[in-house]
Enzyme design. Structure first.
Site, PDB file in Angstrom:
ATOM      1  N   ALA A   1       5.177  -0.927  -1.640  1.00  0.00           N
ATOM      2  CA  ALA A   1       4.854  -1.362  -0.279  1.00  0.00           C
ATOM      3  C   ALA A   1       3.348  -1.354  -0.020  1.00  0.00           C
ATOM      4  CB  ALA A   1       5.555  -0.447   0.726  1.00  0.00           C
ATOM      5  N   GLU A   2       2.920  -2.228   0.868  1.00  0.00           N
ATOM      6  CA  GLU A   2       1.500  -2.365   1.233  1.00  0.00           C
ATOM      7  C   GLU A   2       0.642  -2.659   0.009  1.00  0.00           C
ATOM      8  OE1 GLU A   2       0.560  -2.549   4.259  1.00  0.00           O
ATOM      9  OE2 GLU A   2       2.227  -1.624   5.339  1.00  0.00           O
TER      10      GLU A   2
END
Lengths: 258, 373, 321
Positions: B355-356
């Site tokens: 994620a990110e």
């Protein structure tokens, strides 16, 4: 409704030490927190205020370091706080604490209700509430597990005795000491934490109160702690029981029945 | 004044610790097993003002500095990483509104951020956080914009009510718009069934010709990528904090077990092989804390923080997975059991390698920065 | 000078005597060393309560007789006692650390302007001085408190630390002069006994705890039988909370209940930290587990390595009623 909540700052349980010279508990440099039962008293005061309006004033006695627990009470939502702080108050036992606290309540003036926790978790006395009630000459409800207003001036309470409950109805002003069953204290919220720094904490010394100087501090305290010690505690020595279950149970019962 | 800030921060941290110990930690296993927050839990988070931590006072928030909030997220993650990530998603989005939002937009929207979740959505089914393939379109219509498209894998998707959406204009410029779930044409799609952080909803939104007023544009047309990257940077600081919390939890479990469990007559912690694992977890935890705190310091003092934020997330996510594995080994059979939370901590930490921005992408960013310095 | 005196406040709910009061009479007699032991008895039923108190052999019973003591306020009791204490000037005064005792004593203390120590675990005389031993900060630290100059020396004493023992004595019974001053602005009802204290595992004196290694219907049934026989309750570790009969209120541990029974018997519990935290205050811990290395054993007084079912059967057959 003008409500005073008396709170005490207590050391966090795992950080208590004893000064071998004075035999007093060392409270300096120890993280202080609001006595847990006093949080129930603050919560009850805030609920009453939500219901009937009014003002919630925190009152405590102790060194400057007690400001942090008063700040915590303000962050729960109390309106203002007063700290009785002076060397002259130092070393007070319950009698010499109840007296200036009751004088401060008289000075605040027009107080309808004084709330306290049932007792402190450190000294465990639960004496200041009834002493204050005696000095203010008002009725008391101790160990309250239920409270509700019958009308603006009449409080119905139920107190929990040992194996019994007791209903009581008082006309204000009164002193009430609360049990933890009464409510669940709210958390401080991030916003209330910030606004707590905008609320006043007034410091009153012996000069701000009408006091008999012989009745405060160490000199005004009839009791002294002559010795403090840690009782010996035995670690658990595990006894291995026999492999056969019937024999094992026999061994066990023989030992624990002693 | 500085002292007051410190005192307020320590009160915040104690409050978050208490809230976590009482309300979140006892439900940690249940949240993982159910794959959702139990009924009423998120309302408790709102009621206790936890969405307001970063929000400035003028919008009804508490206005704590980003480093204090990062620490709060870290403390929360010790008890439950899912909720900490839900707050991370909210706070990184608020940062973009604060930095790039029109005053009218801020006045209208930020005042509701104490009880409404805000989310940032970039990803589409065409692939990852790669902005090149963005298919969401923003078409100008008088003073308004008409937005059409489909965003997936949004942290808090379905839970959030306000979405920052990365879109392409007709002349292929990137821009970010603020879309409200109450706008006609807005609908929710499916929720992902992820293996970790199972409390945090991750979902899809579908936008069918949503009419968005002009002042809902963040920054300028063409600034979309910059805002998206900035959101990543802000998120990565807080993810470093979440990962620190996860490692702290792993460390606690390993340490407690090594103290109570004996191999023959020796407590486990006296064995060198166990000591090595405990010390490695402790070092990695400490490193990640230093990284996210340093990144937060750079941010609040107006310096460039993207690089250190990337390090916090990249290093922290790999470390937390590896530390989870080591903690599992300390507990051996018990560690492999679902009775202990270690296996879900590993699954939780694993999410943040993706994620990110994946750790691979982060390595690229960090390496290129070194090469080009 | 008159003979020195230890006064004991005898708590009644009008007609019944509260048991701690009798324990304190026995204790006072044991430490009296020549002092008179005098029971102060506010009562609405003098005949019955005097008869009870007499059996424990105080030197004298000072009776404060008034019907209104059936439901008196703390203040009214404190006021009555104050009038008598002023008359008889005891050297020291013992009070049960019951709710009523702990509510009355400080009000009386304030009237008398003397010292009071709460919730003592022991009291003894050092010459004329009553040394009052009490725990502080939980039970981890003990302190000895004295009241050097003022009299009486007052202490409330925790229930059930001393045993009441009947004793023969030529007990003098005196009706004392006092005036019952009804308190204004308060109405106190007679206490209502709590019929069945709604069973709470944190208050249970015996707990039979079941873990994953004891997760089968027969064993659960037997555990309930055993608990019933021992007047205890069944608790579980987290894995067993899936069963309909065990909710969160039966779960022992950090995320459940903390317990402090006199006797805890663990069946098939490995001893996760979160469980161990909840049993720290158990007095005697017996653990049964097939794994000799289970962490639970390090926290146990008695360890049985073997089958839970066998041990349970053996226990049941030797506790048969």
């Amino acid at each position: 409704m003008k409500i005073v909540v008396c709170i005490k700052q207590v050391p966090k349980s795992d950080s208590v030490k004893i000064d071998p010279k004075t035999n007093n508990m060392v409270r300096d440099n120890v993280e202080g927190v609001i006595n847990p039962f006093d949080k129930n008293a603050i919560e009850e005061a805030l609920r009453i205020k939500d219901q009937l309006g009014g003002e919630v004033i925190l009152l405590s006695m102790g060194p400057d370091g007690y400001m942090s627990s008063l700040r915590d009470g303000l962050a729960m939502g109390a309106d203002r706080a007063i700290l009785l702080s002076s060397r002259a108050f130092g070393g007070a036992d319950t009698l010499a604490t109840g007296y200036p606290i009751s004088q401060a309540i008289k000075k605040i003036g027009g107080v309808d209700l004084v709330l306290l926790g049932r007792q402190s978790v450190d000294a465990d006395t639960g004496q200041v509430g009834p002493i204050v009630a005696e000095y203010l000459n008002v009725p008391q409800v101790t160990f309250a597990e239920e409270l509700r207003f019958v009308d603006e001036h009449t409080l119905y309470g139920q107190r929990l005795l040992d194996g019994a409950t007791q209903s009581v109805q008082v006309t204000l002003p009164a002193v009430v000491m609360v049990r933890s069953e009464l409510n669940t204290p709210r958390y401080e919220t991030p916003v209330n934490i910030q606004t707590s720094f905008e609320k006043p904490i007034d410091v009153w010394t012996e000069h701000d109160l009408d006091l008999d100087a012989t009745r405060i501090g160490q000199a005004g305290s009839p009791t002294t702690v002559q010795k403090v010690y840690a009782p010996k505690r035995e670690g658990r020595q595990t006894v291995q029981l026999s492999d056969d279950s019937a024999t094992a149970v026999k061994e066990l019962l023989a030992r624990i029945r002693n | 004044m500085e002292n007051q800030e410190k005192m307020a921060a320590s009160m915040l941290h104690r409050m978050v610790r208490e809230f976590t110990e009482n309300e979140l930690a006892p439900l940690d296993m249940e949240i993982d097993a159910q794959g959702d927050y139990p009924q009423g839990l998120f309302q408790k988070v709102i009621d206790n003002g936890l969405l307001t931590m970063t929000l400035p006072r003028e919008y009804g928030g508490a206005g704590f500095s980003y480093d204090s909030v990062a620490k709060a997220i870290h403390l929360m993650a010790i008890g439950n990483a899912s909720m900490a990530v839900t707050l991370e998603g909210h706070f990184k989005t608020l940062e973009q509104l604060l930095k790039y939002g029109d005053q009218r937009l801020k006045d209208e929207y930020l005042t509701s951020a104490a009880h409404r979740i805000f989310a940032f959505s970039q990803t589409e089914s065409s692939g990852g956080s790669n902005p090149r393939g963005i298919a969401t379109r923003a078409v100008k219509s008088g003073d308004d914009w008409i937005i059409t498209g489909d965003k997936i894998m949004i942290t808090n998707g379905g839970l959030a009510q306000v979405y920052c959406v990365l879109a392409k204009t007709e002349d292929d410029q990137m821009a970010v718009f603020v879309v409200d779930q109450d706008m006609p044409g807005f609908s929710f799609g499916k929720r992902e069934d992820f293996i970790g952080l199972r409390g945090t909803p991750v979902g899809e939104i579908v936008m069918d010709h949503i009419k968005v007023p002009g002042y809902h544009l963040l920054g300028q047309i063409g600034q979309g990528l910059e805002i998206g990257n900035n959101a990543h940077d802000d998120a990565r600081i807080l993810m470093g904090a979440v990962l620190t919390g996860i490692m702290e939890h792993e460390l606690q479990i390993a340490v407690d077990y090594s103290k109570q469990r004996k191999a023959l007559d020796t407590p486990l912690y006296e064995l060198q092989t166990i000591q090595e694992k405990i010390s490695e977890i402790a070092i990695a935890r400490q490193n990640t804390e230093l990284l996210y705190q340093h990144a937060a310091q750079l941010k609040i003092t107006g310096q460039s923080y993207a690089q250190v934020a990337a390090m916090a997330k990249s290093y922290g996510s790999r470390a937390a997975v590896r530390c989870g594995d080591m903690a599992l080994q300390v507990l051996a059979g018990y560690g492999y059991s679902r009775e202990y939370p270690i296996e879900h901590l590993i699954r939780d930490a694993r999410a943040m390698e993706i994620a990110e921005g994946t750790v691979e992408r982060m390595s690229g960013e960090i390496a290129l920065k070194q090469v080009n310095q | 000078m008159a003979q020195s005196m230890i006064a004991v406040y005898v708590q009644t709910d009008g007609s019944m005597v509260e048991p701690t009061s009798l324990q304190l009479i026995t204790k006072a007699r044991a430490i009296a060393n020549g002092q008179r032991v005098v029971a102060l008895l506010p009562t609405s039923d003098a005949d019955q309560t005097v008869a009870t108190v007499k059996q424990y052999g105080p030197d004298e019973i000072l009776v404060l007789a008034d019907d209104r003591f059936a439901a008196a306020t703390d203040t009214e009791i404190a006021d009555g006692l104050y009038q008598v204490v002023e008359q008889v000037q005891p050297n020291s005064m013992l009070i049960p650390a019951t709710v009523v005792g702990r509510s009355v004593a400080p009000r009386l203390q304030a009237k008398l302007q003397t010292g009071l120590t709460a919730d003592c675990l022991d009291v003894y005389f050092d010459g004329d001085t009553l040394v009052q031993v009490k725990p502080t900060y939980g039970d981890d630290i003990m302190c000895e408190i004295i009241c050097a100059d003022r009299r009486p020396q007052m202490a409330t004493v925790r229930p059930n630390v001393f045993q009441a023992e009947p004793a023969q004595a030529a007990t003098q019974v005196t009706n004392v002069d006092f005036e019952f001053h009804p308190e204004a602005h308060i109405k106190m009802e007679k206490p209502t006994p709590i019929i069945s204290s709604s069973a709470n595992i944190s208050d249970a004196s015996v707990v039979i705890a079941l873990g994953r290694g004891a997760d089968n219907p027969q064993l659960i049934e037997k555990a309930q039988k055993l608990a019933a026989r021992l007047g205890g309750m069944v608790g579980v570790s987290r894995p067993l909370t899936d069963h309909a009969e065990f909710g969160h209120e039966s779960q022992i541990g950090q995320s459940g209940q903390s317990i402090a029974p006199d006797l805890l018997i663990n069946f098939g519990i490995s001893g996760a930290t979160q469980y161990l935290v909840g049993i720290e205050n158990a007095k005697t811990i017996v653990s049964v587990n097939t794994d000799p290395d289970a962490p639970i054993f390090t926290k146990s007084d008695y360890a049985y390595v073997g089958d839970a079912n066998d041990f349970m059967d053996a226990l049941l057959s030797s506790t048969r009623v």
